[in-house]
Scaffold this active site. Sequence first.
Site, PDB file in Angstrom:
ATOM      1  N   CYS A   1      -3.544   8.628  -1.706  1.00 38.77           N
ATOM      2  CA  CYS A   1      -4.108   7.820  -0.460  1.00 38.77           C
ATOM      3  C   CYS A   1      -2.944   8.058   0.692  1.00 38.77           C
ATOM      4  O   CYS A   1      -3.518   7.902   2.038  1.00 38.77           O
ATOM      5  CB  CYS A   1      -4.246   6.440  -0.965  1.00 38.77           C
ATOM      6  SG  CYS A   1      -2.785   5.560  -1.652  1.00 38.77           S
ATOM      7  N   HIS A  41      -1.638   0.762  -2.751  1.00 34.62           N
ATOM      8  CA  HIS A  41      -2.572   1.516  -1.904  1.00 34.62           C
ATOM      9  C   HIS A  41      -2.317   1.427  -0.617  1.00 34.62           C
ATOM     10  O   HIS A  41      -1.346   0.737   0.044  1.00 34.62           O
ATOM     11  CB  HIS A  41      -4.063   0.702  -2.130  1.00 34.62           C
ATOM     12  CG  HIS A  41      -5.360   1.651  -1.774  1.00 34.62           C
ATOM     13  ND1 HIS A  41      -5.423   3.032  -1.882  1.00 34.62           N
ATOM     14  CD2 HIS A  41      -6.210   1.017  -0.949  1.00 34.62           C
ATOM     15  CE1 HIS A  41      -6.696   3.348  -1.240  1.00 34.62           C
ATOM     16  NE2 HIS A  41      -7.138   2.173  -0.700  1.00 34.62           N
ATOM     17  N   ASP A  48     -10.850   3.821   4.443  1.00 34.72           N
ATOM     18  CA  ASP A  48     -10.288   3.847   2.984  1.00 34.72           C
ATOM     19  C   ASP A  48     -10.302   5.238   2.402  1.00 34.72           C
ATOM     20  O   ASP A  48     -11.379   5.580   2.163  1.00 34.72           O
ATOM     21  CB  ASP A  48     -10.887   2.709   2.278  1.00 34.72           C
ATOM     22  CG  ASP A  48     -10.297   2.456   0.885  1.00 34.72           C
ATOM     23  OD1 ASP A  48      -9.458   3.303   0.416  1.00 34.72           O
ATOM     24  OD2 ASP A  48     -10.271   1.381   0.464  1.00 34.72           O
TER      25      ASP A  48
END
Length: 391
Positions: free
Chosen positions: A172, A304, A325
Amino acid sequence: DTESGEQLYECPMCSLTCTNIQILEEHVDLHLEEHSFSEGGNIRDLELAQRLQIEEDKRQRSEEEKREREEFKKLQRQYGLDNSGGYKKQFIKNMEREVDRGRMQPFEYHKRKADMMECLAFGIDDGKTKTSGVIEALCKYYQNENKDVRHVWLSTGVDHFHSSLGDRGWGCGYRNFQMLLSSLLQNSLYNDCLRDTALIPSIPKIQSMIEDAWREGFDPHGASHFNNRLHGSKAWIGACEIYSLLTNLRIKCQIIDFHKPTGPMGTHPRLFEWILRYYSTDNEGGAKVVCTSKPPVYLQHQGHSRTVVGIEEKKNKTLCLLLFDPGCPSQEMQKLLKQNSDGTNLKLLRKFVGSLKEKQYQIVAVDGVLSLEEKAARCRASQVLTSEKIP
């Protein structure tokens, strides 16, 4: 003496009387033997207890050390520091699994592997997880939206990148950097900084770029956490690595640390207020939709990270962040490219104050270009502290 004239002998240990001295001696010897046995037994019991305690302590230490080793290995696996291979190895392994399950044909496997190897050789992303045009679609939607949005500020065009077979579960941070970079590449202000980065780099290339920043002297404490090596690993990165990477490219940025909730129920209203100021400063006015020249904002919390691409201000003054995202697949993101009058697809992006309730957040915000002298000064400063805490 008794009345009959017999001599009596009393035991000094139990007051028993005997008429025979020999019997008394035997009796006393029995007392002494019993006492000696009892003393010896106590000593043996004590030694046994001590030995058992030592063995129990050893066993507990061994179990604790084993638990610590297992926990350390678990953390290494979780953060990609277990030498289990990086992007390329995971990509190939996951494709092989897809073939075994019948979800991918062998010819597709060989083609995708060849494409992947070529992209890695050139250090560029293959673009397979990219979705472009979402910001432009949002701009059109908000211009026609008449319900409850009073103002909305949007970043300069941002491409969405999601995790692939090669970085699922750990990529991520890298994908958010790609999103940020896609916007910077469209802004002429950063042309000089990015003259060697005309295309979006692959994840292994980004890892090498962070290692370059460490070699320049940025964030030695953070570098030591990764043993000064990212390339070929599945290591997670965060705000400090993004800061070091950008600053080494002479891109001016800062880390803001929202280290505790500032609202009820564990919420962070000050984070939302900061983002609003970031977008609205120099972009104030009567227009409902403001397409700013601001790059997106990197948003990090434990486990995250996401990319802030804009912010809504409702007619009732409540704020709503718009987030890209990396965990959202392109099939979902592409729904945003279609005109949707009721805005239901925006649920993918919208996050209200009550939606962000992690204990701590960090953001990395870009704001201009650094001179060589400023870059050197920030490199020295990063060796001590890189973030500003919001009280």
